[in-house]
Every structure is written in structure tokens, then in C-alpha cells.
Design a protein around this motif. Sequence first.
Motif, PDB file in Angstrom:
ATOM      1  N   CYS A 165       5.103   3.607   2.435  1.00  0.00           N
ATOM      2  CA  CYS A 165       4.337   2.475   1.838  1.00  0.00           C
ATOM      3  C   CYS A 165       4.626   1.468   2.906  1.00  0.00           C
ATOM      4  CB  CYS A 165       5.569   2.165   0.462  1.00  0.00           C
ATOM      5  SG  CYS A 165       5.305   3.258  -0.731  1.00  0.00           S
ATOM      6  N   GLU A 166       3.595   0.419   2.685  1.00  0.00           N
ATOM      7  CA  GLU A 166       3.661  -0.836   3.769  1.00  0.00           C
ATOM      8  C   GLU A 166       3.765  -1.899   2.876  1.00  0.00           C
ATOM      9  OE1 GLU A 166       0.876  -0.041   6.778  1.00  0.00           O
ATOM     10  OE2 GLU A 166       1.929   1.727   7.581  1.00  0.00           O
ATOM     11  N   LEU A 187      -8.361  -1.747   1.933  1.00  0.00           N
ATOM     12  CA  LEU A 187      -7.275  -1.164   1.863  1.00  0.00           C
ATOM     13  C   LEU A 187      -7.273  -0.124   0.508  1.00  0.00           C
ATOM     14  CD1 LEU A 187      -4.510  -3.760   2.010  1.00  0.00           C
ATOM     15  CD2 LEU A 187      -4.921  -2.250   3.884  1.00  0.00           C
ATOM     16  N   ASN A 188      -8.328  -0.139  -0.213  1.00  0.00           N
ATOM     17  CA  ASN A 188      -8.618   1.015  -1.086  1.00  0.00           C
ATOM     18  C   ASN A 188      -9.801   1.906  -0.996  1.00  0.00           C
ATOM     19  OD1 ASN A 188      -6.360   0.383  -3.509  1.00  0.00           O
ATOM     20  ND2 ASN A 188      -7.038  -1.683  -2.925  1.00  0.00           N
ATOM     21  N   ASP A 225       0.516   5.443   0.961  1.00  0.00           N
ATOM     22  CA  ASP A 225      -0.361   6.401   1.776  1.00  0.00           C
ATOM     23  C   ASP A 225       0.160   7.736   1.569  1.00  0.00           C
ATOM     24  OD1 ASP A 225      -1.658   7.747   3.601  1.00  0.00           O
ATOM     25  OD2 ASP A 225      -2.256   5.998   4.728  1.00  0.00           O
ATOM     26  N   GLN A 255      -5.056   6.233   0.266  1.00  0.00           N
ATOM     27  CA  GLN A 255      -4.288   5.111   0.354  1.00  0.00           C
ATOM     28  C   GLN A 255      -4.783   4.289  -0.759  1.00  0.00           C
ATOM     29  OE1 GLN A 255      -3.260   2.760   3.952  1.00  0.00           O
ATOM     30  NE2 GLN A 255      -4.898   1.320   3.157  1.00  0.00           N
ATOM     31  N   LYS A 256      -3.764   3.649  -1.363  1.00  0.00           N
ATOM     32  CA  LYS A 256      -4.016   2.700  -2.593  1.00  0.00           C
ATOM     33  C   LYS A 256      -3.395   1.438  -2.391  1.00  0.00           C
ATOM     34  CE  LYS A 256      -7.481   4.778  -4.233  1.00  0.00           C
ATOM     35  NZ  LYS A 256      -8.789   4.495  -3.791  1.00  0.00           N
ATOM     36  N   ALA A 257      -3.689   0.427  -2.912  1.00  0.00           N
ATOM     37  CA  ALA A 257      -2.870  -1.128  -2.603  1.00  0.00           C
ATOM     38  C   ALA A 257      -3.153  -1.898  -3.796  1.00  0.00           C
ATOM     39  CB  ALA A 257      -3.400  -1.799  -1.166  1.00  0.00           C
ATOM     40  N   LYS A 310       0.188   9.710   5.400  1.00  0.00           N
ATOM     41  CA  LYS A 310       1.371   9.216   5.995  1.00  0.00           C
ATOM     42  C   LYS A 310       2.734   9.192   5.369  1.00  0.00           C
ATOM     43  CE  LYS A 310       0.576   5.089   7.652  1.00  0.00           C
ATOM     44  NZ  LYS A 310       0.037   3.855   8.397  1.00  0.00           N
ATOM     45  N   SER A 357       0.763  -0.995  -0.044  1.00  0.00           N
ATOM     46  CA  SER A 357       0.203  -0.175  -0.134  1.00  0.00           C
ATOM     47  C   SER A 357       0.870   1.243  -0.005  1.00  0.00           C
ATOM     48  CB  SER A 357      -0.967   0.083   1.210  1.00  0.00           C
ATOM     49  OG  SER A 357      -0.213   0.086   2.452  1.00  0.00           O
TER      50      SER A 357
END
Length: 129
Positions: A85-86, A105-106, A79, A111-113, A82, A77
Motif C-alpha cells: 500500500c502506498e 491510479l485506478n 497494489d 491496483q486501486k486507490a 507489489k 493505493s
Amino acid sequence: MKAFENNAFFWQKLDTLYLAGKLVVDQPKNSSHYKYSNLKYPVDYGYLSDTASNGQSPIDVFKGSEKNNLVQAVAVSADILKKDCEIKLLVGCNEEETYEILEFLNQTEFQKAILVRRGDEVPEWASND
């Protein structure tokens, strides 16, 4: 040259991290996100104690209803709030749960994943690993 993506040894390393760690579930299935009460966790969500992602917080895990203990996918993801990336491990998730995690998550514009599914290829260059 063959691509390096989805090397079976990568997934084995993730399995080792998961199996060697202790999963701490801090957001049970259907619980609300701590900041955004309208966001409900589709499966158990937590982290592996004694691990570190990006050298800071522990590795995050979505744990589904299946009895499987192999890492079957990772969600990556980005963000913009923040500014990070995670990577989150998906373990024991069926197809419906996997889809619900991606939806979760989307949900926001910030935030997009994406999902990277487990592969089992072993490149020739890695056969001695």
C-alpha cells in the motif's frame, strides 16, 4: 466520541514535510510510466528527497498546475502485484487534475486507490497540539 479523521494538525504535519523537503520530479506531466508505456502521468510526479515512506522509498507527490503549496489530499493505493500500500501527496491540483490522478491510479485491475481530502477540524482533545 468524535472521529479522529481529517484532523487539521495531521494536514499541517504533511504541509511541513512537503515544504521542508525538496520535490524531485522524475515523471513530468504526460510522460509514460516506466513499465507501462500506455499509462501517461496526468500531472508532474515525483518524490520528496530526504523523506521515507514505510521506512524505504521517499514520499511520492503529484504536483498539479495550481500555485498552492499545501497538501490538499492524499491518495492511498493498494497494489496486489507489489503486495503493498502506498500514500501519495496531492499538491496544487485542481479538481480536473485530481480526477485524472484517480483515473490514473485506478487503471489496472491490480491496483486501486482512494482519495482522502484535506479537512480543517480540530478535535477538542487536540487543541493543545
